[in-house]
Write an enzyme that holds these catalytic residues in place. Sequence first.
Site, PDB file in Angstrom:
ATOM      1  N   GLU B  10      18.343 -12.479   2.351  1.00  0.00           N
ATOM      2  CA  GLU B  10      18.511 -10.993   1.226  1.00  0.00           C
ATOM      3  C   GLU B  10      19.593 -10.035   1.787  1.00  0.00           C
ATOM      4  OE1 GLU B  10      14.664  -9.829  -0.138  1.00  0.00           O
ATOM      5  OE2 GLU B  10      15.342  -7.855  -0.472  1.00  0.00           O
ATOM      6  N   ASP B 111      13.160 -11.665   1.648  1.00  0.00           N
ATOM      7  CA  ASP B 111      11.710 -11.271   1.956  1.00  0.00           C
ATOM      8  C   ASP B 111      10.692 -11.829   0.877  1.00  0.00           C
ATOM      9  OD1 ASP B 111      12.814  -9.659   3.748  1.00  0.00           O
ATOM     10  OD2 ASP B 111      13.061  -8.057   2.232  1.00  0.00           O
ATOM     11  N   TYR B 321       7.206  -5.980   7.793  1.00  0.00           N
ATOM     12  CA  TYR B 321       7.657  -5.880   6.300  1.00  0.00           C
ATOM     13  C   TYR B 321       7.184  -4.618   5.912  1.00  0.00           C
ATOM     14  CZ  TYR B 321       9.351  -6.666   1.694  1.00  0.00           C
ATOM     15  OH  TYR B 321      10.179  -6.635   0.853  1.00  0.00           O
TER      16      TYR B 321
END
Lengths: 71, 696
Positions: B10, B111, B321
């Site tokens: 990403e 992600d 995350y």
Amino acid sequence: MKCSVCDRESVQEGFCELHKKAYENVLKKYDLWKKALEISWKEYLSEVAKNPLTGEWAREVAEYLRKSGDN
Amino acid sequence: MGKYTLVVTEKPDAAQRIASALDSRGKAKKMEDNGVPYYIANRDRKIVVVPALGHLYTVAGERSGRNYYPVFNFRWVPRYVAERGAKQIRTWIETISKLAKDADLFVDACDYDIEGSIIGYCVLKYACGNKENVSKRMKYSTLTKGELEKSYAELLPRLDFALIEAGRARHEVDWLYGVNLSRALTMSARDWSGKYATLSTGRVQGPTLKFLVAREKAIRCFVPIPFWSIKAEIEIAGSIFEAEYEKTTIETKKEADAAIKACKGKNGKIEKIDIKKFRQMPPKPFDLGALQSEAYSLFGYTPMRTSNIAQRLYLAALISYPRTSSQKLPQSINYKTILKNLSKVSQYKKLAAELLVKEQLKPNEGKKEDPAHPAIYPTGNLPEGELDDSERKLWDLVVRRFMSVFGEPALRQSVKVSINVAGHRFHLRGRQTLEEGWLRFYGPYVRSEEVLLPPIKEGQAVRVKKVILEDKFVKPPPRYNPASLLKMMEKAEIGTKATRAGIIQTLYDRKYIRDERMIVTDLGFEVLEVLEKYCPAVVSVKLTKELEEKMNKIQLNSEKRENILVDAVEILKPVVEKLKEKEKVIGEQLSKAIKRARIEERIIGACPICKTGKLMILYSRKTGKRFIGCTNYFKNLCKTSFPLPQKGTVRPTGKMCRRCDWPMVLVRIRGRRPWNLCFNPDCPLKEERRERRKDE
């Protein structure tokens, strides 16, 4: 017709949508103040107008009613 | 270079971490093409890791131009096609396309959430040439070497198309709402006044503004109600304690005065002592909302700022995350290894050791789950470089919260002492922690007060030093702040964990609200009034929530994206038609509000000279220079004016000078710290400063 307090169009009782709500609140709360402090309508309006916790629109309405001598 | 596996990430930071983790020697080679970085790693075969730059593709109208609506036909295009200033995206996409040509295996390592899935999908489909159906997927929650290697070894066979469809639906529906409604508002105002100002609203932005306006109206219409409370100062064993009257709210002055009269000069007797012991459970692990809320109340960070700091800590592989709604910590994250690693930091050494001796580590989990990620936890990695102050604070908070959830419940005791004074009862309260439990791990972030009472017994006489009557008023409802508004959005289930903070920021950027304790501006009122009057459906929290629920169903494969789009267009079509029909009236209303908002922005406060006018920032027609002048100047009543700095920006602060009580302005000049300026030339503070300088 304009609102008695601001430039917006009045919808009822000479007040715009926003000040009408504040006006209703000022009217509604008088009973509680009267019971709490045994004060007159005029004294009540003065107290509300000078209280720092009073909302801007409610203060404007209270001041207007006080000045216009509305009872 | 021969054939290789192309891994798409990403962001550039993630690419570097993933490449290093996958390289068998831990040293991936950094390459660059037209300023676009990518990495070559060698494992069982050659791996090229190339980053995206967040979203490289976006939704745009099929027809070019921005000056028309309604618009219901759209397509996905590279961002540089739809957005000005996204030129860099073109070279980025070209590099990815070039690298995709020689790749024979594709892996999406973005992600694992809606946004990440969309980013990876678009890159594979558009930049790599329809590789979305043959690509494999890496799923991980931390950027640690161990987890990345495991994730690469156990690649998911295909992309998560349900998540992608949910993401596409969200982007497309939000685009349909945003572009049609925002263009309707902006163009109505522009066509009426001839002046351009960006006005916007959206699927979530409108209902959020509605919350704020409802609260603002309640505050502005508020009439305080008087009440009284009584306190007694009680002397016990030489110390003074404050006891509260049994009725916390006394509604009439008469009753309050009578109670005071009865108690004055009398002593008291302890009637009853109630002791209660209770367990205070450890906190739940952090999901993003809870972390944002805690960081706001502890450090004053806005949700957006917390989100950005957490993202940096995640990219540095220090925490898991962060965009998660889970309150679960699965065993597979390996609690003990994390704690062992954290014990290498001196301040956590003792605490981690306490947990490590436990036979079983069981976190106090909450109910909320997230299919893609666990709650936020520290990875156990220690900072490689120096963290800045905000990163250090947030990391410490995450670490301490992680340890706390494994702690024992705290044992606390509350004491309520009833004191009879002339037939009137007062309560004295104490609070004490008997067993710290998890509180020790949370340390500086614990907010519990300790009030220790001396030894006392029932029947004991006590001296009443003073009885105090306090005049009080019921307070207006509190203003929303960024954290409480975010909580409200969460509760109402509008927006997502990834978008809420950004929507709040947009409300500030559009000048619909101002200040940290949010005040709705005139413009905010007018925009909502227009929307409520002509298209109540788009500000309906209920409808927004329903649409949100339907979109969530796509993720579970129980709803189709196409159906949602049809629903959205069905809602929007009549709304936009109505807006178009009323364009003139709306344009007038909004233009006047914009004008008022621009004036409001320049009003500094009441004129201290004439007392009836207002001071505002004005510009000289002759020289173009700015200064402060009184609005009564135009009526020939007041000629007050003050000079202002000509560099940088100047805006009202709403604050008064502490010495002369004149309104102040905030001056910002690039490269200097902003400062509050009192423009009163005779302010005593200025004189004092001059004197001080002379003395020095």
